[in-house]
Design a protein around this motif. Sequence first.
Motif, mmCIF file in Angstrom:
data_model
loop_
_atom_site.group_PDB
_atom_site.id
_atom_site.type_symbol
_atom_site.label_atom_id
_atom_site.label_comp_id
_atom_site.label_asym_id
_atom_site.label_seq_id
_atom_site.Cartn_x
_atom_site.Cartn_y
_atom_site.Cartn_z
ATOM 1 N N PRO A 1 -29.073 5.524 28.703
ATOM 2 C CA PRO A 1 -28.153 4.389 28.499
ATOM 3 C C PRO A 1 -26.725 4.837 28.183
ATOM 4 N N TRP A 2 -26.535 6.109 27.786
ATOM 5 C CA TRP A 2 -25.179 6.595 27.494
ATOM 6 C C TRP A 2 -24.304 6.606 28.734
ATOM 7 N N LEU A 3 -24.920 6.449 29.916
ATOM 8 C CA LEU A 3 -24.127 6.424 31.151
ATOM 9 C C LEU A 3 -23.639 5.025 31.515
ATOM 10 N N SER A 4 -24.049 4.012 30.764
ATOM 11 C CA SER A 4 -23.550 2.661 31.069
ATOM 12 C C SER A 4 -22.047 2.624 30.843
ATOM 13 N N GLU A 5 -21.380 1.750 31.562
ATOM 14 C CA GLU A 5 -19.920 1.699 31.478
ATOM 15 C C GLU A 5 -19.463 1.466 30.036
ATOM 16 N N GLU A 6 -20.183 0.576 29.357
ATOM 17 C CA GLU A 6 -19.819 0.226 27.981
ATOM 18 C C GLU A 6 -19.966 1.435 27.040
ATOM 19 N N ASN A 7 -21.085 2.159 27.189
ATOM 20 C CA ASN A 7 -21.315 3.309 26.311
ATOM 21 C C ASN A 7 -20.386 4.476 26.625
ATOM 22 N N LEU A 8 -20.109 4.679 27.914
ATOM 23 C CA LEU A 8 -19.146 5.726 28.277
ATOM 24 C C LEU A 8 -17.815 5.432 27.587
ATOM 25 N N ARG A 9 -17.383 4.185 27.740
ATOM 26 C CA ARG A 9 -16.090 3.792 27.181
ATOM 27 C C ARG A 9 -16.078 3.960 25.659
ATOM 28 N N GLU A 10 -17.166 3.546 25.008
ATOM 29 C CA GLU A 10 -17.197 3.625 23.544
ATOM 30 C C GLU A 10 -17.058 5.077 23.067
ATOM 31 N N ASN A 11 -17.780 5.979 23.728
ATOM 32 C CA ASN A 11 -17.725 7.370 23.283
ATOM 33 C C ASN A 11 -16.405 8.037 23.626
ATOM 34 N N LEU A 12 -15.840 7.667 24.763
ATOM 35 C CA LEU A 12 -14.516 8.195 25.097
ATOM 36 C C LEU A 12 -13.490 7.705 24.073
ATOM 37 N N VAL A 13 -13.600 6.445 23.689
ATOM 38 C CA VAL A 13 -12.661 5.881 22.711
ATOM 39 C C VAL A 13 -12.803 6.596 21.366
ATOM 40 N N LEU A 14 -14.047 6.863 20.947
ATOM 41 C CA LEU A 14 -14.247 7.595 19.690
ATOM 42 C C LEU A 14 -13.571 8.962 19.746
ATOM 43 N N GLY A 15 -13.707 9.628 20.877
ATOM 44 C CA GLY A 15 -13.077 10.939 21.039
ATOM 45 C C GLY A 15 -11.561 10.854 21.042
ATOM 46 N N LEU A 16 -11.037 9.845 21.716
ATOM 47 C CA LEU A 16 -9.577 9.663 21.761
ATOM 48 C C LEU A 16 -9.026 9.359 20.374
#
Lengths: 239, 239
Positions: A120-135
Amino acid sequence: MNLALLFAEDFVCAERAVLTGRRLTHLRSVLKVAEGDLVPVGLADGDIGTGRVLQFTDTEAVLQVELTDPPPAPLPLTLVLAMPRPKMFRRVLQTCATLGVKDIWLINSYKVEKSFWQTPWLSEENLRENLVLGLEQARDTIVPRIHIRKLFKPFVEDELPALLKNTRALVAHPGTSSTCPTHINGPATLCVGPEGGFIPYEVDKLVEAGCEAVHLGSRILRVETAVPVLVSRLFDAGA
Amino acid sequence: MNLALLFAEDFVCAERAVLTGRRLTHLRSVLKVAEGDLVPVGLADGDIGTGRVLQFTDTEAVLQVELTDPPPAPLPLTLVLAMPRPKMFRRVLQTCATLGVKDIWLINSYKVEKSFWQTPWLSEENLRENLVLGLEQARDTIVPRIHIRKLFKPFVEDELPALLKNTRALVAHPGTSSTCPTHINGPATLCVGPEGGFIPYEVDKLVEAGCEAVHLGSRILRVETAVPVLVSRLFDAGA
């Protein structure tokens, strides 16, 4: 969260944003902000600056936003990454975003288990959430682009050569004869294999496409360690 | 596990070791070894080599061990680390062991929550297990030493100056004016703060003790990312 990343939909008028959910919780529980405080903010794909807390309730924080500075410079790097194990994938994604990687290609490889692609980490929503956390960790705003390629050969034969053009192209592979270069500080493409590495056929295909196989010494690193080690070698911090 | 790390107690006679538990499971499930196969092994704090599988049953693997080569060179680094959050601590420990850090001082800091010191990951058994996992990843055998110092001031005033002697002493601190050096490839002591950083009083005390405050650019990194980035800057892979 060293910065609250704001999106167009957070704005109720030109310079006023309303935060809810995770970012609100963070402002309350970790930063313990109160009305009148200034918090670091950034606009997704835009500038960074500060938000003055105008209202702070149980359900929302209203910020008066002033964007004054550009985000940190992006790395001129295209990262081609064999799809990692889900547990590690989430952290690698955050790390890449924190380090300033803006272009990430997730590819298949012989040692990528089929099940990895089901996460599920590949879903668009989860990708975005983790990228945002990193940013937010790096006080960056430029959201990395993720490309998913579930077939190795068509990617390497048909798409990779164009990506490599005018870049220093490397595949990290333990046991090769060349050591990974340092301080290249220019456009680069870096291919990183799965746990257990690319198989020889895959290394050959990547080399055929134009990559140079390089190693990092005799220690074999996990992907989540190899990525920051490689980025740190290739690009000077603050360069 | 790119190598099975063996301990004195695994040996039934001079060159014969018996593996059970985690290492046995790994040999069976991941490496899928059979009798007659050669597996990479190392003796804790000793050389690396191969083990020929003499017997392989549900409960044990008997290996004929031949140790032929030295492990990878250790890093000439003393790492002074503010105790990380437990979830991250385990990974940081493994990463340090993989990277070749041999001397780790876990210290207190204002932003280290008291509860962090209660984690079961600090038990001798758990420390050792995670260090071994990190060593096996890197095919290393030299078990790092962990020192625990729960009081900041006595450590920095009474012990740190002796550790710094004849080393390049650095404290990684975002926002300082000097950039972290690269390629020092000699004895170094590196202090890394907790999430949120050392407070100014602590940075001052570390500088008084002889450390130079250095930054890694404008991006703020998590501890688990900062450690490989710093190690990669300071020491050339394979140097």
